[in-house]
Design a protein around this motif. Structure first.
Motif, PDB file in Angstrom:
ATOM      1  N   SER A  86      24.674  14.841  79.134  1.00  0.00           N
ATOM      2  CA  SER A  86      24.299  14.566  80.509  1.00  0.00           C
ATOM      3  C   SER A  86      24.573  15.798  81.347  1.00  0.00           C
ATOM      4  CB  SER A  86      25.094  13.376  81.038  1.00  0.00           C
ATOM      5  OG  SER A  86      24.995  13.365  82.450  1.00  0.00           O
ATOM      6  N   TYR A  87      23.718  16.025  82.350  1.00  0.00           N
ATOM      7  CA  TYR A  87      23.957  17.173  83.217  1.00  0.00           C
ATOM      8  C   TYR A  87      25.030  16.837  84.263  1.00  0.00           C
ATOM      9  CZ  TYR A  87      20.875  14.566  86.321  1.00  0.00           C
ATOM     10  OH  TYR A  87      20.316  13.587  87.086  1.00  0.00           O
ATOM     11  N   LYS A  88      25.423  15.560  84.299  1.00  0.00           N
ATOM     12  CA  LYS A  88      26.362  15.144  85.349  1.00  0.00           C
ATOM     13  C   LYS A  88      27.816  15.497  85.011  1.00  0.00           C
ATOM     14  CE  LYS A  88      23.475  11.282  86.723  1.00  0.00           C
ATOM     15  NZ  LYS A  88      23.221   9.912  86.250  1.00  0.00           N
ATOM     16  N   ASP A  89      28.109  15.580  83.713  1.00  0.00           N
ATOM     17  CA  ASP A  89      29.497  15.903  83.373  1.00  0.00           C
ATOM     18  C   ASP A  89      29.551  17.181  82.534  1.00  0.00           C
ATOM     19  OD1 ASP A  89      28.565  15.128  80.919  1.00  0.00           O
ATOM     20  OD2 ASP A  89      29.381  13.084  81.106  1.00  0.00           O
ATOM     21  N   ASN A  90      30.634  17.334  81.815  1.00  0.00           N
ATOM     22  CA  ASN A  90      30.814  18.562  81.041  1.00  0.00           C
ATOM     23  C   ASN A  90      30.242  18.475  79.630  1.00  0.00           C
ATOM     24  OD1 ASN A  90      32.063  20.019  83.037  1.00  0.00           O
ATOM     25  ND2 ASN A  90      34.092  19.207  82.536  1.00  0.00           N
ATOM     26  N   SER A  91      29.459  17.435  79.313  1.00  0.00           N
ATOM     27  CA  SER A  91      29.053  17.203  77.929  1.00  0.00           C
ATOM     28  C   SER A  91      28.242  18.381  77.366  1.00  0.00           C
ATOM     29  CB  SER A  91      28.265  15.898  77.807  1.00  0.00           C
ATOM     30  OG  SER A  91      27.165  15.903  78.682  1.00  0.00           O
ATOM     31  N   VAL A  92      27.426  19.011  78.214  1.00  0.00           N
ATOM     32  CA  VAL A  92      26.656  20.159  77.726  1.00  0.00           C
ATOM     33  C   VAL A  92      27.597  21.286  77.305  1.00  0.00           C
ATOM     34  CG1 VAL A  92      24.974  21.920  78.339  1.00  0.00           C
ATOM     35  CG2 VAL A  92      24.644  19.581  79.130  1.00  0.00           C
ATOM     36  N   TYR A  93      28.617  21.457  78.130  1.00  0.00           N
ATOM     37  CA  TYR A  93      29.609  22.491  77.829  1.00  0.00           C
ATOM     38  C   TYR A  93      30.308  22.187  76.495  1.00  0.00           C
ATOM     39  CZ  TYR A  93      33.967  25.098  78.171  1.00  0.00           C
ATOM     40  OH  TYR A  93      35.034  25.896  77.908  1.00  0.00           O
ATOM     41  N   TYR A  94      30.712  20.898  76.301  1.00  0.00           N
ATOM     42  CA  TYR A  94      31.373  20.532  75.052  1.00  0.00           C
ATOM     43  C   TYR A  94      30.444  20.700  73.858  1.00  0.00           C
ATOM     44  CZ  TYR A  94      35.087  18.594  77.914  1.00  0.00           C
ATOM     45  OH  TYR A  94      36.105  18.453  78.806  1.00  0.00           O
ATOM     46  N   TYR A  95      29.166  20.384  74.112  1.00  0.00           N
ATOM     47  CA  TYR A  95      28.196  20.560  73.025  1.00  0.00           C
ATOM     48  C   TYR A  95      28.125  22.023  72.612  1.00  0.00           C
ATOM     49  CZ  TYR A  95      23.709  21.779  71.054  1.00  0.00           C
ATOM     50  OH  TYR A  95      22.736  22.339  70.274  1.00  0.00           O
ATOM     51  N   LEU A  96      28.039  22.903  73.609  1.00  0.00           N
ATOM     52  CA  LEU A  96      27.949  24.342  73.311  1.00  0.00           C
ATOM     53  C   LEU A  96      29.163  24.806  72.524  1.00  0.00           C
ATOM     54  CD1 LEU A  96      26.529  25.772  76.670  1.00  0.00           C
ATOM     55  CD2 LEU A  96      25.319  25.408  74.509  1.00  0.00           C
ATOM     56  N   VAL A  97      30.339  24.343  72.954  1.00  0.00           N
ATOM     57  CA  VAL A  97      31.571  24.770  72.276  1.00  0.00           C
ATOM     58  C   VAL A  97      31.610  24.242  70.847  1.00  0.00           C
ATOM     59  CG1 VAL A  97      34.070  24.557  72.250  1.00  0.00           C
ATOM     60  CG2 VAL A  97      32.890  25.023  74.397  1.00  0.00           C
ATOM     61  N   SER A  98      31.318  22.934  70.677  1.00  0.00           N
ATOM     62  CA  SER A  98      31.404  22.365  69.324  1.00  0.00           C
ATOM     63  C   SER A  98      30.334  22.958  68.411  1.00  0.00           C
ATOM     64  CB  SER A  98      31.296  20.839  69.378  1.00  0.00           C
ATOM     65  OG  SER A  98      30.104  20.464  70.023  1.00  0.00           O
ATOM     66  N   SER A  99      29.157  23.219  68.971  1.00  0.00           N
ATOM     67  CA  SER A  99      28.103  23.844  68.166  1.00  0.00           C
ATOM     68  C   SER A  99      28.522  25.221  67.694  1.00  0.00           C
ATOM     69  CB  SER A  99      26.822  23.969  68.986  1.00  0.00           C
ATOM     70  OG  SER A  99      25.950  22.946  68.652  1.00  0.00           O
ATOM     71  N   THR A 100      29.108  25.983  68.614  1.00  0.00           N
ATOM     72  CA  THR A 100      29.580  27.318  68.261  1.00  0.00           C
ATOM     73  C   THR A 100      30.609  27.240  67.139  1.00  0.00           C
ATOM     74  OG1 THR A 100      29.237  27.945  70.562  1.00  0.00           O
ATOM     75  CG2 THR A 100      30.509  29.458  69.190  1.00  0.00           C
ATOM     76  N   MET A 101      31.508  26.237  67.251  1.00  0.00           N
ATOM     77  CA  MET A 101      32.522  26.063  66.211  1.00  0.00           C
ATOM     78  C   MET A 101      31.874  25.785  64.854  1.00  0.00           C
ATOM     79  SD  MET A 101      35.500  26.353  67.630  1.00  0.00           S
ATOM     80  CE  MET A 101      36.747  25.424  66.737  1.00  0.00           C
ATOM     81  N   VAL A 102      30.919  24.854  64.849  1.00  0.00           N
ATOM     82  CA  VAL A 102      30.251  24.502  63.591  1.00  0.00           C
ATOM     83  C   VAL A 102      29.570  25.731  62.987  1.00  0.00           C
ATOM     84  CG1 VAL A 102      28.351  23.171  62.592  1.00  0.00           C
ATOM     85  CG2 VAL A 102      29.936  22.077  64.171  1.00  0.00           C
ATOM     86  N   VAL A 103      28.871  26.479  63.820  1.00  0.00           N
ATOM     87  CA  VAL A 103      28.166  27.665  63.327  1.00  0.00           C
ATOM     88  C   VAL A 103      29.165  28.678  62.762  1.00  0.00           C
ATOM     89  CG1 VAL A 103      26.792  29.670  64.037  1.00  0.00           C
ATOM     90  CG2 VAL A 103      26.157  27.375  64.815  1.00  0.00           C
ATOM     91  N   LEU A 104      30.296  28.830  63.448  1.00  0.00           N
ATOM     92  CA  LEU A 104      31.301  29.785  62.981  1.00  0.00           C
ATOM     93  C   LEU A 104      31.895  29.353  61.643  1.00  0.00           C
ATOM     94  CD1 LEU A 104      33.272  30.887  66.170  1.00  0.00           C
ATOM     95  CD2 LEU A 104      31.734  32.238  64.735  1.00  0.00           C
ATOM     96  N   VAL A 105      32.205  28.050  61.551  1.00  0.00           N
ATOM     97  CA  VAL A 105      32.830  27.543  60.322  1.00  0.00           C
ATOM     98  C   VAL A 105      31.862  27.667  59.142  1.00  0.00           C
ATOM     99  CG1 VAL A 105      33.626  25.440  59.189  1.00  0.00           C
ATOM    100  CG2 VAL A 105      34.478  26.022  61.458  1.00  0.00           C
ATOM    101  N   LEU A 106      30.585  27.419  59.409  1.00  0.00           N
ATOM    102  CA  LEU A 106      29.603  27.467  58.318  1.00  0.00           C
ATOM    103  C   LEU A 106      29.058  28.869  58.082  1.00  0.00           C
ATOM    104  CD1 LEU A 106      27.572  24.184  58.919  1.00  0.00           C
ATOM    105  CD2 LEU A 106      29.398  24.607  57.290  1.00  0.00           C
TER     106      LEU A 106
END
Ligand code: ZN
Length: 138
Positions: A86-106
């Motif tokens: 949602s653009y209303k909360d920080n979910s986009v930000y969390y998505y970006l962070v978790s995605s970056t983590m997944v990409v880094l780990v893999l």
């Protein structure tokens, strides 16, 4: 050399890191990605068909970048249904962070896969049979 009447499937061979020419022997020195420093170490040549693995000074860098971006957006597939975006909360930000983590780990697997893709693009099935002719030209 063994008869190649039976051609191993392309995709399973690709994802199990098999030689692009005979699709039987592994391409990497270590089966596992550990130690990480050597996870991209290629054999000098295939022990079954003799295909040279190190002759190309490729690093698959461009392919790796494309794969990383792809994975980054693929993370939407699980993140969206589970956590919601949602653009209303920080979910986009969390998505970006978790995605970056997944990409880094893999990343080690991504780097291996991009190198494999490069090899498979460059070296066709049965390529090793022609390599001696090619090498005789300077
Ligand atoms: Zn081979």
């Amino acid at each position: 050399m063994a008869s190649s009447s039976e051609r191993p499937m392309l995709l399973p061979a690709l994802f199990t890191m098999k030689c692009p020419s005979c699709r039987k022997s592994t391409v990497f020195v270590n089966k596992s990605i550990f130690p990480l420093g050597k996870c991209l170490e290629l054999k000098n040549e295939c022990e079954i068909c003799g295909e040279k693995m190190k002759s190309e000074s490729n690093n698959g860098g461009g392919i790796n970048y494309a794969l990383s971006m792809m994975l980054f957006f693929l993370n939407l597939l699980w993140y969206w249904p589970i956590f919601g975006l949602s653009y209303k909360d920080n979910s986009v930000y969390y998505y970006l962070v978790s995605s970056t983590m997944v990409v880094l780990v893999l990343q080690p697997w991504l780097m291996r896969l991009s190198r494999m893709l490069y090899l498979y693009l460059y070296v066709g099935f049965g390529h090793s049979r022609r390599i001696d002719i090619e090498n005789s030209h300077p």
